[in-house]
Scaffold this active site. Structure first.
Site, PDB file in Angstrom:
ATOM      1  N   ARG A 227      33.713  53.833  38.436  1.00  0.00           N
ATOM      2  CA  ARG A 227      34.984  53.564  39.109  1.00  0.00           C
ATOM      3  C   ARG A 227      35.728  52.504  38.320  1.00  0.00           C
ATOM      4  O   ARG A 227      35.141  51.505  37.887  1.00  0.00           O
ATOM      5  CB  ARG A 227      34.744  53.056  40.542  1.00  0.00           C
TER       6      ARG A 227
ATOM      7  N   GLU B 249      45.140  54.902  38.195  1.00  0.00           N
ATOM      8  CA  GLU B 249      45.082  56.242  37.601  1.00  0.00           C
ATOM      9  C   GLU B 249      46.294  57.062  38.044  1.00  0.00           C
ATOM     10  O   GLU B 249      46.498  57.223  39.243  1.00  0.00           O
ATOM     11  CB  GLU B 249      43.783  56.934  38.021  1.00  0.00           C
TER      12      GLU B 249
ATOM     13  N   HIS C 294      39.696  60.854  34.166  1.00  0.00           N
ATOM     14  CA  HIS C 294      38.824  61.035  35.346  1.00  0.00           C
ATOM     15  C   HIS C 294      38.376  62.501  35.459  1.00  0.00           C
ATOM     16  O   HIS C 294      38.523  63.129  36.517  1.00  0.00           O
ATOM     17  CB  HIS C 294      39.532  60.574  36.634  1.00  0.00           C
TER      18      HIS C 294
HETATM   19  N1  LIG Z   1      34.093  59.895  36.908  1.00  0.00           N
HETATM   20  C1  LIG Z   1      33.755  60.806  37.783  1.00  0.00           C
HETATM   21  O1  LIG Z   1      34.288  61.915  37.776  1.00  0.00           O
HETATM   22  C2  LIG Z   1      32.653  60.527  38.770  1.00  0.00           C
HETATM   23  C3  LIG Z   1      31.995  61.607  39.370  1.00  0.00           C
HETATM   24  C4  LIG Z   1      30.937  61.356  40.211  1.00  0.00           C
HETATM   25  C5  LIG Z   1      30.556  60.058  40.497  1.00  0.00           C
HETATM   26  N2  LIG Z   1      31.234  59.019  39.946  1.00  0.00           N
HETATM   27  C6  LIG Z   1      30.821  57.632  40.220  1.00  0.00           C
HETATM   28  O2  LIG Z   1      29.605  57.400  39.514  1.00  0.00           O
HETATM   29  C7  LIG Z   1      28.889  56.339  40.145  1.00  0.00           C
HETATM   30  C8  LIG Z   1      27.401  56.633  40.188  1.00  0.00           C
HETATM   31  O3  LIG Z   1      27.161  57.847  40.870  1.00  0.00           O
HETATM   32  P1  LIG Z   1      25.660  58.243  41.313  1.00  0.00           P
HETATM   33  O4  LIG Z   1      25.731  59.658  41.767  1.00  0.00           O
HETATM   34  O5  LIG Z   1      24.675  57.875  40.277  1.00  0.00           O
HETATM   35  O6  LIG Z   1      25.514  57.292  42.574  1.00  0.00           O
HETATM   36  P2  LIG Z   1      24.245  57.056  43.524  1.00  0.00           P
HETATM   37  O7  LIG Z   1      24.793  56.811  44.890  1.00  0.00           O
HETATM   38  O8  LIG Z   1      23.191  58.086  43.319  1.00  0.00           O
HETATM   39  O9  LIG Z   1      23.664  55.679  42.936  1.00  0.00           O
HETATM   40  C9  LIG Z   1      24.345  54.469  42.945  1.00  0.00           C
HETATM   41  C10 LIG Z   1      23.293  53.410  42.561  1.00  0.00           C
HETATM   42  O10 LIG Z   1      23.955  52.164  42.347  1.00  0.00           O
HETATM   43  C11 LIG Z   1      23.041  51.170  42.769  1.00  0.00           C
HETATM   44  N3  LIG Z   1      23.731  49.905  42.945  1.00  0.00           N
HETATM   45  C12 LIG Z   1      24.487  49.482  43.987  1.00  0.00           C
HETATM   46  N4  LIG Z   1      24.935  48.232  43.736  1.00  0.00           N
HETATM   47  C13 LIG Z   1      24.451  47.865  42.529  1.00  0.00           C
HETATM   48  C14 LIG Z   1      24.574  46.696  41.733  1.00  0.00           C
HETATM   49  N5  LIG Z   1      25.289  45.637  42.144  1.00  0.00           N
HETATM   50  N6  LIG Z   1      23.938  46.663  40.539  1.00  0.00           N
HETATM   51  C15 LIG Z   1      23.228  47.734  40.093  1.00  0.00           C
HETATM   52  N7  LIG Z   1      23.056  48.869  40.813  1.00  0.00           N
HETATM   53  C16 LIG Z   1      23.686  48.928  42.005  1.00  0.00           C
HETATM   54  C17 LIG Z   1      22.419  51.731  44.029  1.00  0.00           C
HETATM   55  O11 LIG Z   1      21.175  51.105  44.296  1.00  0.00           O
HETATM   56  C18 LIG Z   1      22.242  53.198  43.656  1.00  0.00           C
HETATM   57  O12 LIG Z   1      20.950  53.442  43.118  1.00  0.00           O
HETATM   58  C19 LIG Z   1      29.587  56.142  41.502  1.00  0.00           C
HETATM   59  O13 LIG Z   1      30.441  55.001  41.356  1.00  0.00           O
HETATM   60  C20 LIG Z   1      30.466  57.350  41.663  1.00  0.00           C
HETATM   61  O14 LIG Z   1      31.609  57.059  42.450  1.00  0.00           O
HETATM   62  C21 LIG Z   1      32.270  59.225  39.081  1.00  0.00           C
END
Ligand SMILES: NC(=O)c1ccc[n+]([C@@H]2O[C@H](COP(=O)([O-])OP(=O)(O)OC[C@H]3O[C@@H](n4cnc5c(N)ncnc54)[C@H](O)[C@@H]3O)[C@@H](O)[C@H]2O)c1
Length: 326
Positions: free
Chosen positions: A236, A265, A283
């Protein structure tokens, strides 16, 4: 009984047919807002039984105006654009689709990493401008043996890790909420956040956007990174302080960056636009033709579950469901 109404706040998709097909099985009618403004969204959502949303901000004021809504289902993984506290106090369950684009985002992360490491966009621009010199891309280092540090070790980075390892990268990660067995099984070293910054040649951001992760990558973090390191963000935009990143690049605190997500964005006045050592994609990490179908079907299925009296699979505020059954 009047037909069920499902409002769609905003849609970047070429078609809503996959969602429409799922919802037609419960006789629900789909209405898309004419534009993603609060007024236009409320025109279709005020008397709707459910609201589907992609990027539009769903504020507390908007939630208070929903008279029948039982579920706000996000077409996506993060729910930072929905006021969760307001939804919870209105008794509306908020759902997300945590598992639709894990292949795509992990591929995109590796694509950005390889493009940075091999300087592909820069080399491509040079050749198209008439150049053909190796000197333009010097230095490039071998990937094998370099360190990839992951901030967050959820679903996406757990798939980034094996792909990165196949290129010979050593993978370390910081995630205080993931149990040690998961790291051990993945062959990834669990480290502190400071070690991710200090040890990595590539730092890839995969945390959710939360109050504690907003601006996590700021001036202080960049000072701790290697001057030869690259930053990748597919999570994000606001997790990275873009002004601090631009200053860090100018000061040589790190070598470059690749961002799929930005604070605003599309970017309007970001100091990162136009730099040869910054790769920007709009994105699109989540996108493939296949992932879009998965996303719409899964988000719409959450709506059909809730509107037919069943529990959703991925509620973000499950306490609402307990209140309903209490
Ligand atoms: N660019 C895109 O198109 C796109 C698409 C999908 C997801 N995303 C983003 O990717 C990110 C990750 O997705 P995911 O599916 O792996 O999420 P997920 O929910 O599986 O995992 C998120 C992880 O972050 C950890 N976390 C929370 N706070 C933390 C901190 N302060 N330090 C370190 N770790 C921390 C949690 O423990 C969890 O394991 C999310 O922000 C999601 O919004 C972006």
């Amino acid at each position: 009984m009047p037909p069920l109404r499902v409002a769609v706040a905003d849609s970047p998709f070429p078609t809503l047919d996959p969602a429409r097909e799922v919802l037609s099985k419960i006789g629900a009618d789909l209405r898309l807002a004419s534009e993603p403004t609060p007024e236009a969204i409320l025109r279709v959502a005020t008397d709707a039984d459910a609201l589907l949303v992609t990027y539009a901000k769903i504020t507390a004021e908007m939630i208070q105006a929903l008279t029948r809504c039982r579920i706000i289902s996000r077409f996506g993984i993060g729910v930072d654009n929905v006021d969760l506290a307001a939804a919870t106090s209105a008794g509306i369950v908020v759902t997300r689709v945590p598992d639709y684009c894990i292949d795509e985002v992990s591929d995109h992360t590796l694509a950005l990493l390889l493009a940075l490491a091999r300087k592909i966009p820069f080399a491509n621009a040079q050749v198209h401008a008439g150049g053909w010199e190796m000197s333009a891309v010097v230095p490039i280092h071998r990937l094998r043996g370099r360190v990839l540090g992951l901030a967050g070790f959820g679903r996406i980075p757990q798939l980034v890790a094996p792909k990165a390892k196949s290129f010979g990268l050593r993978v370390i990660a910081h995630d205080p909420y993931v149990p040690a067995e998961i790291f051990a099984r993945a062959g990834v070293e669990a480290v502190e956040f400071a070690q991710v910054l200090e040890l990595s040649d590539f730092v890839s951001v995969h945390t959710p956007l939360l109050p504690e992760t907003r601006g996590l990558f700021g001036a202080e973090a960049f000072r701790q990174m290697k001057p030869t390191a690259y930053l990748i963000n597919t999570a994000r935009g606001p997790i990275v302080d873009e002004l601090a990143l631009a200053r860090a690049l100018d000061a040589g605190h790190l070598a470059g960056a690749a961002l799929d997500v930005m604070a605003q964005e599309p970017p309007v006045s970001s100091p990162l636009v136009g730099r040869a050592n910054v790769i920007l994609t709009p994105h699109t990490s989540f996108y493939s033709e296949e992932s879009l179908v998965d996303l719409q079907v899964k988000a719409a299925e959450e709506v059909t579950r809730v509107l037919t009296g069943h529990a959703p699979r991925n509620p973000v505020n499950p306490e609402v469901l307990q209140q309903r059954t209490a």
